[in-house]
Design an enzyme around this catalytic site. Structure first.
Site, short mmCIF file in Angstrom:
data_model
loop_
_atom_site.label_atom_id
_atom_site.label_comp_id
_atom_site.label_asym_id
_atom_site.label_seq_id
_atom_site.Cartn_x
_atom_site.Cartn_y
_atom_site.Cartn_z
N CYS A 142 -37.70 20.73 -6.91
CA CYS A 142 -38.76 20.52 -6.77
C CYS A 142 -39.85 21.91 -7.00
CB CYS A 142 -39.29 19.96 -5.31
SG CYS A 142 -38.63 18.44 -5.05
N ASN A 145 -42.76 11.54 -4.52
CA ASN A 145 -42.22 12.95 -5.02
C ASN A 145 -41.84 12.75 -6.13
OD1 ASN A 145 -40.76 15.32 -5.14
ND2 ASN A 145 -40.19 15.24 -3.13
N HIS A 172 -46.94 21.03 -3.90
CA HIS A 172 -45.70 20.06 -4.33
C HIS A 172 -46.15 18.73 -3.41
CE1 HIS A 172 -42.09 17.89 -4.90
NE2 HIS A 172 -41.62 18.33 -3.89
#
Length: 320
Positions: free
Chosen positions: A111, A277, A247
């Site tokens: 990520c 996500n 994020h």
């Protein structure tokens, strides 16, 4: 001379999977998921793949930047879910764009991948080794999920985001990045196991596994610390930042970071309710939506920050 974002783009699969859809295949509900994560739906790939999504996001970014693919010196793709072990995703995107001269490689930092790729492009530009770079985050996380495990699979979605960066007088002002492999086991997805003429196994492929509580504790501590480190390096305060692009992992994490920084939540744009996500794609997807919606104006100070498996984390401060 520094590195400036001059164009953004994104692409997500057409198939929308809501929390109610997931409730039909596992023991969960829209209320249970939304309360814990803020996620209401996500996009799931039904056959396009990482290269195709990356290509579509790239074309949108090139159009937004007002340049053509032959002007690119480099393509970097941040992904943990490439379609193939090789050739790399960036080379396949290059082939489809018709640029046969630029340098192409993939980067894996989960990520945090987009931020690591942005830092890498910045370093190349500062060193005079590149002038214009296409940076892509593209992920097909749905293929790494155990869709009977509600603790992990509900969090993730597929998609791609891209930015074009080039050398300029204003842009990136400060960057920081960190890794701590000692805690790498809190987010894992095993790779292809060893099997050859010397080693015989009944090959099985593992799914993504995550210690959610440990990741939450890690994120709410390290992201604010990382942002303070970034701003101290640039000699400005949180009050000087117009927007924080984090994020998009979990709304509770973003709210906690807002509280710890003592910055109003309104300065933290979010789109995770629509996409979940999307790992390395999450920051560039959100950047593109904010850009196209006119949220950013020239001169805005923007902080990008993320965290991911590794463990990895980082941040960048830029002037829009």
């Amino acid at each position: 001379m520094t590195t400036k974002i001059i164009g953004t783009g994104h692409y997500v699969p057409e198939r929308i999977v809501t929390n109610d859809d997931l409730a039909m295949i596992m023991d969960t509900s829209d209320e249970w998921i939304a309360e814990r994560t803020g996620i209401r739906q996500r996009r799931i790939d039904t056959g396009e793949g990482v290269v195709s999504m990356a290509l579509k996001a790239s074309k949108n970014a090139l159009e937004n930047a007002g340049i053509t693919a032959d002007m690119l010196d480099m393509i970097i793709v941040a992904t943990s879910t490439a379609d193939d072990l090789f050739p790399n995703t960036a080379s396949l995107v290059q082939r489809e764009l018709g640029n046969h001269q630029c340098v192409c490689f993939d980067l894996s930092a989960a990520c945090s991948g987009f931020l690591y790729a942005l830092n890498t492009a910045h370093a190349y530009i500062k060193a005079g080794m590149a002038k214009t770079v296409l940076i892509i985050g593209s992920e097909c996380l749905s293929k790494t999920m155990d869709w009977t495990d509600r603790s992990t699979s509900i969090l993730f979605g597929d998609g791609a985001g891209a930015v074009i960066v080039t050398e300029a007088e204003t842009g990136i002002e400060s960057v920081v990045a960190h890794s701590d492999g000692r805690k790498g086991e809190v987010i894992i997805c095993d790779g292809r196991p060893l099997e050859n003429f010397l080693v015989k196994k009944n090959v099985t492929y593992a799914y993504t596994q995550m210690d959610g509580q440990e990741v939450f504790r890690f994120a709410v501590k390290t992201v604010p610390e990382c942002i303070h480190e970034l701003l101290d390096q640039a000699k400005i305060g949180v009050e000087d930042v117009d927007y924080f692009i984090l994020h998009q992992a979990n709304e509770r994490i973003i709210r906690s970071v807002s509280k710890r920084l003592r910055v109003p939540l309104e300065r933290f744009p979010m789109n995770l309710h629509n996409y979940g996500n999307t790992s390395a794609a999450s920051i560039p997807i959100l950047l593109d939506e904010c850009n196209r919606n006119g949220l950013f104006v020239p001169g805005h100070k923007i902080v990008l920050s993320g965290f991911g498996a590794g463990l990895t984390w980082g941040a960048a401060l830029l002037t829009w």
